[in-house]
Design a protein around this motif. Structure first.
Motif, PDB file in Angstrom:
ATOM      1  N   ARG A  25       0.826  -1.201   0.000  1.00 37.33           N
ATOM      2  CA  ARG A  25       0.000   0.000   0.000  1.00 37.33           C
ATOM      3  C   ARG A  25       0.853   1.241   0.000  1.00 37.33           C
ATOM      4  N   ILE A  26       0.207   2.323  -0.355  1.00 38.73           N
ATOM      5  CA  ILE A  26       0.796   3.652  -0.289  1.00 38.73           C
ATOM      6  C   ILE A  26       0.078   4.355   0.858  1.00 38.73           C
ATOM      7  N   GLY A  27       0.850   4.889   1.811  1.00 40.29           N
ATOM      8  CA  GLY A  27       0.238   5.553   2.956  1.00 40.29           C
ATOM      9  C   GLY A  27       1.213   6.515   3.603  1.00 40.29           C
ATOM     10  N   ARG A  28       0.704   7.316   4.524  1.00 42.01           N
ATOM     11  CA  ARG A  28       1.537   8.291   5.229  1.00 42.01           C
ATOM     12  C   ARG A  28       2.119   7.652   6.476  1.00 42.01           C
ATOM     13  N   VAL A  29       3.436   7.720   6.589  1.00 49.80           N
ATOM     14  CA  VAL A  29       4.139   7.209   7.759  1.00 49.80           C
ATOM     15  C   VAL A  29       4.683   8.375   8.562  1.00 49.80           C
ATOM     16  N   THR A  30       4.995   8.112   9.818  1.00 46.41           N
ATOM     17  CA  THR A  30       5.660   9.074  10.685  1.00 46.41           C
ATOM     18  C   THR A  30       6.987   8.471  11.083  1.00 46.41           C
ATOM     19  N   PHE A  31       8.049   9.244  10.965  1.00 47.79           N
ATOM     20  CA  PHE A  31       9.383   8.779  11.331  1.00 47.79           C
ATOM     21  C   PHE A  31       9.674   9.118  12.786  1.00 47.79           C
ATOM     22  N   SER A  32      10.407   8.248  13.470  1.00 51.05           N
ATOM     23  CA  SER A  32      10.865   8.553  14.818  1.00 51.05           C
ATOM     24  C   SER A  32      11.885   9.684  14.748  1.00 51.05           C
ATOM     25  N   LYS A  33      12.204  10.271  15.887  1.00 51.84           N
ATOM     26  CA  LYS A  33      13.198  11.348  15.915  1.00 51.84           C
ATOM     27  C   LYS A  33      14.532  10.883  15.353  1.00 51.84           C
ATOM     28  N   SER A  34      14.924   9.664  15.656  1.00 49.90           N
ATOM     29  CA  SER A  34      16.214   9.141  15.199  1.00 49.90           C
ATOM     30  C   SER A  34      16.175   8.688  13.738  1.00 49.90           C
ATOM     31  N   GLY A  35      14.974   8.463  13.210  1.00 50.90           N
ATOM     32  CA  GLY A  35      14.834   7.962  11.852  1.00 50.90           C
ATOM     33  C   GLY A  35      15.033   6.457  11.743  1.00 50.90           C
ATOM     34  N   ARG A  36      15.222   5.776  12.851  1.00 43.56           N
ATOM     35  CA  ARG A  36      15.463   4.331  12.851  1.00 43.56           C
ATOM     36  C   ARG A  36      14.171   3.523  12.904  1.00 43.56           C
ATOM     37  N   SER A  37      13.045   4.188  13.074  1.00 44.89           N
ATOM     38  CA  SER A  37      11.776   3.467  13.037  1.00 44.89           C
ATOM     39  C   SER A  37      10.731   4.319  12.333  1.00 44.89           C
TER      40      SER A  37
ATOM     41  N   PRO B 221       7.753  -6.008 -10.595  1.00 42.52           N
ATOM     42  CA  PRO B 221       6.574  -5.262 -11.025  1.00 42.52           C
ATOM     43  C   PRO B 221       5.536  -6.057 -11.793  1.00 42.52           C
ATOM     44  N   ASP B 222       5.847  -7.251 -12.285  1.00 39.84           N
ATOM     45  CA  ASP B 222       4.830  -8.011 -13.007  1.00 39.84           C
ATOM     46  C   ASP B 222       3.888  -8.747 -12.063  1.00 39.84           C
ATOM     47  N   SER B 223       3.907  -8.422 -10.799  1.00 37.30           N
ATOM     48  CA  SER B 223       3.004  -9.039  -9.833  1.00 37.30           C
ATOM     49  C   SER B 223       1.562  -8.634 -10.133  1.00 37.30           C
ATOM     50  N   SER B 224       0.657  -9.561  -9.934  1.00 39.79           N
ATOM     51  CA  SER B 224      -0.762  -9.251 -10.129  1.00 39.79           C
ATOM     52  C   SER B 224      -1.405  -8.762  -8.830  1.00 39.79           C
ATOM     53  N   VAL B 225      -0.636  -8.687  -7.757  1.00 36.36           N
ATOM     54  CA  VAL B 225      -1.152  -8.214  -6.471  1.00 36.36           C
ATOM     55  C   VAL B 225      -1.270  -6.686  -6.545  1.00 36.36           C
ATOM     56  N   PRO B 226      -2.483  -6.133  -6.350  1.00 30.58           N
ATOM     57  CA  PRO B 226      -2.650  -4.680  -6.470  1.00 30.58           C
ATOM     58  C   PRO B 226      -1.992  -3.927  -5.312  1.00 30.58           C
ATOM     59  N   VAL B 227      -1.607  -2.689  -5.572  1.00 29.72           N
ATOM     60  CA  VAL B 227      -1.090  -1.801  -4.536  1.00 29.72           C
ATOM     61  C   VAL B 227      -2.240  -0.876  -4.136  1.00 29.72           C
ATOM     62  N   GLU B 228      -2.633  -0.941  -2.874  1.00 34.38           N
ATOM     63  CA  GLU B 228      -3.716  -0.100  -2.360  1.00 34.38           C
ATOM     64  C   GLU B 228      -3.161   1.278  -2.027  1.00 34.38           C
ATOM     65  N   ILE B 229      -3.990   2.302  -2.137  1.00 37.67           N
ATOM     66  CA  ILE B 229      -3.610   3.666  -1.772  1.00 37.67           C
ATOM     67  C   ILE B 229      -4.579   4.133  -0.696  1.00 37.67           C
ATOM     68  N   ASP B 230      -4.031   4.538   0.455  1.00 40.64           N
ATOM     69  CA  ASP B 230      -4.880   5.016   1.542  1.00 40.64           C
ATOM     70  C   ASP B 230      -5.675   6.229   1.082  1.00 40.64           C
ATOM     71  N   GLU B 231      -6.935   6.276   1.461  1.00 34.35           N
ATOM     72  CA  GLU B 231      -7.834   7.342   1.039  1.00 34.35           C
ATOM     73  C   GLU B 231      -7.320   8.725   1.453  1.00 34.35           C
ATOM     74  N   ASP B 232      -6.715   8.832   2.637  1.00 38.00           N
ATOM     75  CA  ASP B 232      -6.286  10.143   3.132  1.00 38.00           C
ATOM     76  C   ASP B 232      -5.074  10.717   2.397  1.00 38.00           C
ATOM     77  N   VAL B 233      -4.407   9.929   1.555  1.00 38.67           N
ATOM     78  CA  VAL B 233      -3.259  10.428   0.789  1.00 38.67           C
ATOM     79  C   VAL B 233      -3.470  10.320  -0.724  1.00 38.67           C
TER      80      VAL B 233
END
Length: 102
Positions: A23-35, A78-90
């Motif tokens: 999926r495509i979605g909005r993530v939040t990074f930790s302060k350190s960027g390690r998570s 990329p030739d996978s038939s599994v669709p990539v979902e896109i979160d509605e909020d983004v």
């Protein structure tokens, strides 16, 4: 977490094989960027993983998390038939700012 950096990212589960649910979605990074935080879960950055770069903190599942590509070819296979979902909020921001479509 309101002062932490957020970004639209491509998130693909690698726990079931090379072409997992994605999926495509909005993530939040930790302060350190390690998570990365997404959908109530925390993903820890790892080095040296085979076809994955993060693991879920809660259960150890493997994920590939990266910035989405302008051409939409985010999957390693990329030739996978599994669709990539896109979160509605983004959805609008993704198509406008990343893919360059109106």
């Amino acid at each position: 977490m309101s002062n932490l950096k957020t970004r639209i990212m491509y998130i693909e589960s690698k726990s079931e094989g090379l072409n997992g649910p994605a999926r495509i979605g909005r993530v939040t990074f930790s302060k350190s960027g390690r998570s990365v935080h997404y959908a109530g879960r925390t993903f820890l950055k790892v080095g040296g993983g085979f076809k994955y770069n993060h693991i879920a903190e809660d259960n150890g599942e493997r994920f590939w998390i990266s910035g989405p590509r302008k051409d939409g070819r985010d999957r390693l296979y990329p030739d996978s038939s599994v669709p990539v979902e896109i979160d509605e909020d983004v959805r609008d921001e993704y198509w406008r700012d990343i893919r360059g479509k109106a």
